[in-house]
Design a protein around this motif. Structure first.
Motif, PDB file in Angstrom:
ATOM      1  N   ASP A 491       0.823  -1.225   0.000  1.00  0.00           N
ATOM      2  CA  ASP A 491       0.000   0.000   0.000  1.00  0.00           C
ATOM      3  C   ASP A 491       0.852   1.268   0.000  1.00  0.00           C
ATOM      4  O   ASP A 491       0.479   2.266   0.614  1.00  0.00           O
ATOM      5  CB  ASP A 491      -0.938   0.043   1.217  1.00  0.00           C
ATOM      6  CG  ASP A 491      -1.898  -1.121   1.199  1.00  0.00           C
ATOM      7  OD1 ASP A 491      -2.332  -1.489   0.083  1.00  0.00           O
ATOM      8  OD2 ASP A 491      -2.185  -1.683   2.267  1.00  0.00           O
ATOM      9  N   LEU A 492       1.997   1.225  -0.680  1.00  0.00           N
ATOM     10  CA  LEU A 492       2.857   2.401  -0.739  1.00  0.00           C
ATOM     11  C   LEU A 492       2.774   3.001  -2.135  1.00  0.00           C
ATOM     12  O   LEU A 492       2.516   2.283  -3.114  1.00  0.00           O
ATOM     13  CB  LEU A 492       4.308   2.026  -0.443  1.00  0.00           C
ATOM     14  CG  LEU A 492       4.587   1.501   0.957  1.00  0.00           C
ATOM     15  CD1 LEU A 492       5.985   0.898   1.025  1.00  0.00           C
ATOM     16  CD2 LEU A 492       4.459   2.622   1.983  1.00  0.00           C
ATOM     17  N   GLU A 493       3.005   4.289  -2.206  1.00  0.00           N
ATOM     18  CA  GLU A 493       3.009   4.952  -3.494  1.00  0.00           C
ATOM     19  C   GLU A 493       4.196   4.443  -4.314  1.00  0.00           C
ATOM     20  O   GLU A 493       5.303   4.308  -3.777  1.00  0.00           O
ATOM     21  CB  GLU A 493       3.158   6.450  -3.254  1.00  0.00           C
ATOM     22  CG  GLU A 493       2.633   7.309  -4.376  1.00  0.00           C
ATOM     23  CD  GLU A 493       2.855   8.772  -4.054  1.00  0.00           C
ATOM     24  OE1 GLU A 493       3.337   9.491  -4.925  1.00  0.00           O
ATOM     25  OE2 GLU A 493       2.566   9.169  -2.889  1.00  0.00           O
ATOM     26  N   ILE A 494       3.968   4.192  -5.579  1.00  0.00           N
ATOM     27  CA  ILE A 494       5.056   3.698  -6.429  1.00  0.00           C
ATOM     28  C   ILE A 494       6.014   4.850  -6.734  1.00  0.00           C
ATOM     29  O   ILE A 494       5.587   5.910  -7.194  1.00  0.00           O
ATOM     30  CB  ILE A 494       4.496   3.099  -7.731  1.00  0.00           C
ATOM     31  CG1 ILE A 494       3.732   1.815  -7.379  1.00  0.00           C
ATOM     32  CG2 ILE A 494       5.596   2.811  -8.727  1.00  0.00           C
ATOM     33  CD1 ILE A 494       2.911   1.256  -8.488  1.00  0.00           C
ATOM     34  N   PRO A 495       7.303   4.678  -6.441  1.00  0.00           N
ATOM     35  CA  PRO A 495       8.238   5.795  -6.623  1.00  0.00           C
ATOM     36  C   PRO A 495       8.435   6.115  -8.096  1.00  0.00           C
ATOM     37  O   PRO A 495       8.417   5.233  -8.947  1.00  0.00           O
ATOM     38  CB  PRO A 495       9.534   5.265  -6.009  1.00  0.00           C
ATOM     39  CG  PRO A 495       9.407   3.783  -6.053  1.00  0.00           C
ATOM     40  CD  PRO A 495       7.957   3.451  -5.972  1.00  0.00           C
ATOM     41  N   LYS A 496       8.619   7.384  -8.374  1.00  0.00           N
ATOM     42  CA  LYS A 496       8.780   7.823  -9.768  1.00  0.00           C
ATOM     43  C   LYS A 496      10.246   8.155 -10.041  1.00  0.00           C
ATOM     44  O   LYS A 496      10.985   8.522  -9.145  1.00  0.00           O
ATOM     45  CB  LYS A 496       7.931   9.073 -10.004  1.00  0.00           C
ATOM     46  CG  LYS A 496       6.459   8.787  -9.956  1.00  0.00           C
ATOM     47  CD  LYS A 496       5.678   9.809 -10.783  1.00  0.00           C
ATOM     48  CE  LYS A 496       4.226   9.399 -10.923  1.00  0.00           C
ATOM     49  NZ  LYS A 496       3.589   9.051  -9.632  1.00  0.00           N
ATOM     50  N   SER A 497      10.584   8.053 -11.310  1.00  0.00           N
ATOM     51  CA  SER A 497      11.928   8.445 -11.726  1.00  0.00           C
ATOM     52  C   SER A 497      11.937   9.922 -12.072  1.00  0.00           C
ATOM     53  O   SER A 497      11.023  10.403 -12.731  1.00  0.00           O
ATOM     54  CB  SER A 497      12.338   7.622 -12.944  1.00  0.00           C
ATOM     55  OG  SER A 497      13.527   8.131 -13.478  1.00  0.00           O
TER      56      SER A 497
END
Ligand code: ZN
Length: 688
Positions: A491-497
């Motif tokens: 349930d964590l936000e997917i990290p962005k590049s």
């Protein structure tokens, strides 16, 4: 013959003989080097010793004596002589490299060996002396021996930049976590920071490898301005360079909780602190049971009849298990336990652990040792075995077994049972990595798994640091979509590049942006892929290079370049588990080599081994004959033929490159070390 006055002086200070003046008598120099060039090292050493009696403080004599005694493996002499050499010439780069080596030979601390090497670089004006390169390799070797590879990545990068050649690390450097290889560069110094000028001096020192001096200056700045992120991050680089692992951990921890550091960088420092910490926080606790048993044969029968076990007949495994319990005699039998999740075709089984049975010895009873992973939901089969064995008294292991770094859990063997039990595809492997990552317990979370603690706010930062560490690891099967599945599973936000293109340049906030970038999208242009590729190579991310090559292989324009094509295909082959497809790819590699006018021998031998391992002996034979006719002068094929004819022994056939890399060291069903066991190769040998 006379010595070239413009050759570098043998004293190693970088000056030419003519200008060095440390050689009083050119005739002596010439005599000694004549002997050395004639292979008469012992005679040369005698001559040097005579000369040293007259002039004991002659740099070139001490340098040459050190080098010769090293060659002759007279380490005592080497250590004494190089010590005297350094006392005489404390700034001489060769003397400093030799001192670093002497520290290594005497098994002194790696930090000390590192310090002398850094001093040697600081003083070097020329290319690195061969002795210096050997010193580096030795230092890396001692890091491996002490299991202290976490900080080795920084050194490898530093030397690859310095030596402008690949450093032959005495271990697989592609397995190193990337956190140390490319640290987040110095955090920005505020424009109005009162210590700005002093930081410029620090920068000048680190540029010339004077990390010790830079560290003193930084400590002074930090006394005046405690917790300033810029100086702290520069201190961290100095500590990495000096292999000060506990210092790195300490500084990284400070930066990870520093309010003036961005969230993204705080995660980097938190992950780095975990990587270098000596506290085993990133270990996954294993289940270890070591018990007396009454009857070893009964236990072996029981284990053999269990449908979840696979007997490991190799001697190596038996010795490894014996070493864990401190036995001289190898274990009697070793079994790998797999989970029983084969419910329908296509299911996979995962390695759960090993059970070793030890026979009775004069002073020891029969015993059983169980070592198993502790992944939640993956414990039943081993538990069942433990229950079924009639365990007696629990015994103590003389030294606790600890091989539970979490990556070994993620990389444990998974196999696919079927007609022939074989390795599994990459996509299936990625799924298992996700499953295990969510469910493996970690010391970091007091023995709980990420899934078990993910709702606990107080553990959130630690969890994110762990995931950052994971993203920088080289765990195979950890694709970008697997990373996304892990984040969303928690349930964590997917990290962005934050990777972006400005003009023709790639801009990143940190190396993690390369790892997080999704280059499989069709919008990404060919030229951009190429640029990312070279960044990746610089970063040393083997895992992402493999992924990127898979994408580039599908770009016809890029694949027109035979050089790039052969590089890309080489990576693609490594990921392919279908032998027919591997065979086709090797053909493509062959075509690319022809286009490049490069030798094809290695490729031909690989393909032949490939065919033979599939039982296609006749095809392999025809293939080889055809290629030898086409390339009669190929050096690899020639040396292959010579070796075969010279040895007249089929066991000497070079091993075919196997498409299946099983790094776990386990012997798996269908993955036995079949390729070429001594003397039983089925390959056809010309002339036999
Ligand atoms: Zn000299």
């Amino acid at each position: 013959m006379s010595i070239d006055q413009y050759a570098p002086c043998p004293c190693g200070n970088g000056k030419k003989v003519k200008f060095c003046k440390c050689v009083d008598n050119a005739q002596d120099l010439e005599k000694v080097y004549k002997l050395i060039q004639g292979g008469q090292a012992v005679a040369a050493l005698d001559r040097i010793n005579q000369l040293l009696q007259e002039a004991p403080n002659t740099a070139w004599l001490l340098a040459t004596k050190s080098e010769l005694s090293l060659q002759l493996q007279e380490f005592e002499v080497f250590i004494q002589t190089s010590e005297r050499f350094l006392q005489l010439k404390p700034d001489n780069p060769l003397a400093l490299s030799m001192k670093s080596m002497a520290v290594g030979i005497e098994r002194g601390p790696a930090e000390e060996a590192a310090r002398y090497l850094l001093d040697s670089f600081a003083e070097s004006r020329e290319d690195l002396h061969p002795i210096t390169l050997t010193s580096i390799t030795m230092l890396l070797g001692s890091l491996r021996a002490t299991g202290d590879l976490s900080v080795a990545g920084f050194w490898i990068n530093m030397f690859e930049n310095l030596a402008s050649e690949e450093v032959q690390a005495p271990f697989d450097k592609s397995s190193l976590n990337l956190l140390c290889r490319t640290p987040v560069t110095d955090l920005p110094i505020p424009r109005d920071a009162p210590y700005r000028e002093r930081m410029t001096e620090v920068g000048a020192l680190t540029k010339t490898f004077r990390y010790g001096q830079a560290e003193s200056k930084l400590r002074a700045i930090l006394r005046d301005f405690p917790d300033s992120p810029g100086p702290l991050s520069a201190l961290l680089i100095c500590q990495l360079a000096q292999l000060n692992r506990s210092g790195v951990a300490d500084t990284a921890r400070k930066l990870s909780v520093n309010k003036d550091v961005s969230e993204e960088n705080r995660l980097y420092y938190g992950a780095l602190a975990l990587e270098v910490s000596a506290d085993d926080e990133l270990h996954s606790p294993q289940r270890i049971r070591y018990h007396e048993i009454a009857d070893d044969e009964a236990a072996i029968q029981l284990l053999r009849s269990n449908s979840n076990t696979f007997e490991d007949n190799g001697d190596e495994g038996k010795r490894v298990q014996a070493a864990i319990v401190g036995d001289e005699v190898p274990a009697k039998c070793v079994f790998s336990v797999f989970d029983g999740s084969i419910r329908e075709p296509g299911d996979h089984v995962s390695h759960q652990g090993t059970v070793a049975v030890f026979g009775k010895q004069t002073d020891r009873p029969c015993r059983v040792l169980v070592l198993a992973s502790n992944v939640v939901g993956q414990r039943a089969e081993v538990d069942e075995i433990i229950e079924s064995l009639d365990l007696g008294a629990e015994l103590e292991l003389s030294k606790p077994a600890s091989f539970g770094f979490y990556t070994t859990v993620l990389e444990r063997a998974h196999v696919k049972p079927g007609e022939t039990i074989g390795p599994i595809e990459k996509s299936a492997q990625a799924k298992l990595v996700v499953r295990d990552c969510l469910n493996m317990p970690l010391n970091l979370f007091d023995g709980k798994s990420p899934l078990e603690i993910h709702e606990d706010e107080s553990q959130r930062f630690k969890l994110l640091c762990f995931l950052y560490h994971l993203e920088c690891s080289q765990v195979s099967g950890l694709t970008l979509s697997a990373v996304h599945d892990i984040y969303s599973g928690l349930d964590l936000e997917i990290p962005k590049s934050n990777l972006r293109i400005v003009g023709n340049e790639i801009k990143l906030d940190g190396p993690i942006d390369l790892l997080r970038f999704d280059f499989s999208s069709e919008d990404v242009e060919d030229q951009f892929l190429l640029a990312v590729y070279s960044e990746m190579v610089q970063l040393g991310s083997e895992r992402k290079i493999r992924e990127l090559c898979g994408v580039m292989y599908g770009r016809p324009e890029l694949m027109k370049d035979p050089e790039l094509r052969s590089m890309v295909i080489g990576q693609v082959i490594g990921q392919e588990s279908n032998p027919d497809r591997v065979s086709e790819l090797i053909d493509e590699l062959y075509d690319a080599a022809i286009e490049l006018k490069a030798p094809v021998g290695q490729i031909v031998l690989e393909k032949m081994g490939m065919l033979a391992s599939q039982g296609k002996d006749q095809e392999a034979q025809l293939y080889l004959v055809d290629k030898i006719k086409k390339h009669p002068d190929d050096p690899y094929l020639l040396s292959f033929l010579q070796r075969v004819q010279g040895m007249q022994q089929p066991g000497g056939v070079p091993p075919a490159a196997s498409p299946v890399a099983n790094d776990s060291g386990l012997v798996l069903p269908g993955n036995e070390p079949s390729a070429p066991a001594q003397g039983e190769s089925k390959l056809w040998i010309p002339g036999s």
